[in-house]
Design a protein around this motif. Structure first.
Motif, PDB file in Angstrom:
ATOM      1  N   ASN A  18       0.844  -1.190   0.000  1.00  0.00           N
ATOM      2  CA  ASN A  18       0.000   0.000   0.000  1.00  0.00           C
ATOM      3  C   ASN A  18       0.881   1.242   0.000  1.00  0.00           C
ATOM      4  OD1 ASN A  18      -2.725  -1.248   0.441  1.00  0.00           O
ATOM      5  ND2 ASN A  18      -1.626  -2.071   2.194  1.00  0.00           N
ATOM      6  N   TYR A  19       0.402   2.279  -0.682  1.00  0.00           N
ATOM      7  CA  TYR A  19       1.138   3.531  -0.745  1.00  0.00           C
ATOM      8  C   TYR A  19       0.145   4.665  -0.562  1.00  0.00           C
ATOM      9  CZ  TYR A  19       3.905   7.353  -2.706  1.00  0.00           C
ATOM     10  OH  TYR A  19       4.567   8.536  -2.900  1.00  0.00           O
ATOM     11  N   GLN A  20       0.387   5.527   0.428  1.00  0.00           N
ATOM     12  CA  GLN A  20      -0.475   6.678   0.663  1.00  0.00           C
ATOM     13  C   GLN A  20       0.394   7.858   1.081  1.00  0.00           C
ATOM     14  OE1 GLN A  20      -3.720   6.037   3.358  1.00  0.00           O
ATOM     15  NE2 GLN A  20      -4.664   7.986   2.855  1.00  0.00           N
ATOM     16  N   ASP A  22      -0.261  11.067   0.949  1.00  0.00           N
ATOM     17  CA  ASP A  22      -1.024  12.118   1.616  1.00  0.00           C
ATOM     18  C   ASP A  22      -2.483  11.692   1.706  1.00  0.00           C
ATOM     19  OD1 ASP A  22      -2.261  12.643  -0.870  1.00  0.00           O
ATOM     20  OD2 ASP A  22      -0.777  14.154  -1.387  1.00  0.00           O
ATOM     21  N   LYS A  23      -3.337  12.570   2.227  1.00  0.00           N
ATOM     22  CA  LYS A  23      -4.741  12.209   2.419  1.00  0.00           C
ATOM     23  C   LYS A  23      -5.537  12.122   1.104  1.00  0.00           C
ATOM     24  CE  LYS A  23      -6.608  16.820   3.107  1.00  0.00           C
ATOM     25  NZ  LYS A  23      -7.426  17.657   3.965  1.00  0.00           N
ATOM     26  N   TYR A  26      -4.198   7.206  -2.637  1.00  0.00           N
ATOM     27  CA  TYR A  26      -3.654   5.938  -2.157  1.00  0.00           C
ATOM     28  C   TYR A  26      -3.705   4.896  -3.267  1.00  0.00           C
ATOM     29  CZ  TYR A  26      -8.318   3.914  -1.206  1.00  0.00           C
ATOM     30  OH  TYR A  26      -9.595   3.433  -1.311  1.00  0.00           O
ATOM     31  N   THR A  28      -2.931   0.488  -3.981  1.00  0.00           N
ATOM     32  CA  THR A  28      -2.712  -0.852  -3.436  1.00  0.00           C
ATOM     33  C   THR A  28      -2.378  -1.784  -4.591  1.00  0.00           C
ATOM     34  OG1 THR A  28      -4.269  -0.492  -1.638  1.00  0.00           O
ATOM     35  CG2 THR A  28      -3.788  -2.771  -2.202  1.00  0.00           C
ATOM     36  N   TYR A  85      -7.954   8.780  -5.948  1.00  0.00           N
ATOM     37  CA  TYR A  85      -7.557  10.156  -5.667  1.00  0.00           C
ATOM     38  C   TYR A  85      -8.812  10.941  -5.312  1.00  0.00           C
ATOM     39  CZ  TYR A  85      -5.032  14.512  -5.715  1.00  0.00           C
ATOM     40  OH  TYR A  85      -4.445  15.684  -5.330  1.00  0.00           O
ATOM     41  N   SER A  94     -11.537   6.703  -8.933  1.00  0.00           N
ATOM     42  CA  SER A  94     -10.925   5.450  -8.490  1.00  0.00           C
ATOM     43  C   SER A  94     -10.899   4.484  -9.666  1.00  0.00           C
ATOM     44  CB  SER A  94     -11.758   4.861  -7.342  1.00  0.00           C
ATOM     45  OG  SER A  94     -11.182   3.686  -6.863  1.00  0.00           O
TER      46      SER A  94
END
Length: 173
Positions: A18-20, A22-23, A26, A28, A85, A94
């Motif tokens: 998983n990569y996020q 910032d808010k 993200y 996966t 996003y 998405s």
């Protein structure tokens, strides 16, 4: 009691990243390995060891009683990816993709669903009280298949739907 040919537990491995940053964003990426096999053929699925090349098994001849057979109805490899996003104003998008390796749909490997992929996408708006979403499934309109009854050895497949669009609106109170 399990039906004949049901392997019970299937050895598997799953990996997910998983990569996020910032808010807003993200992503996966996941991989799944299912190694389903039986110690020998299911009683009703024993097959001849001398089949015609690329043809059905011969009913006359010795039957396989040793070795391992792949459990039908499950891909060996599955890869999934998801990207989302969301802007500060509540709008976002998405997209996700699923890729599966060939799926044997019988114990002998004569009915095989080939590599398949599907991509879905959606645009949405979210606030504290409202959510609206427009989604498109099977965006590339691929002709994919699903095993109908993989565990019971019925050797049937059904077509998955082509491209479809959905709209939903939710209100929380």
């Amino acid at each position: 009691r399990r039906p004949a040919g049901d392997p019970g537990k299937i050895p598997r491995a799953e990996f997910e990243a998983n990569y996020q940053p910032d808010k807003h964003f993200y992503a996966t990426l996941a991989y799944s390995l299912l190694v389903g096999s039986l110690a020998g053929p299911a009683p009703f699925q024993a097959y001849s060891t001398n089949p015609v090349p690329n043809g059905p098994p011969s009913p006359f001849g010795p039957k396989q009683t040793k070795g391992k057979l792949r459990v039908p109805g499950y891909p060996l490899d599955t890869v999934t990816a998801l990207l989302t996003y969301k802007f500060d104003n509540g709008f976002g998008f998405s997209a996700n993709a699923v890729v599966t390796s060939p799926i044997n749909n019988d114990y002998q490997g004569y009915l095989v669903i080939p590599w398949q992929e599907t991509v879905d996408a959606s645009f949405f708006y979210k606030s504290k009280m409202w959510e609206a979403r427009f989604s498109v499934t099977n965006l590339m309109n691929k002709h994919n298949w699903t095993p109908a009854y993989p565990t019971y050895g019925l050797e049937a497949i059904v077509p998955d739907p082509g491209i479809e669009a959905f709209a939903t609106v939710k209100y929380k109170f």
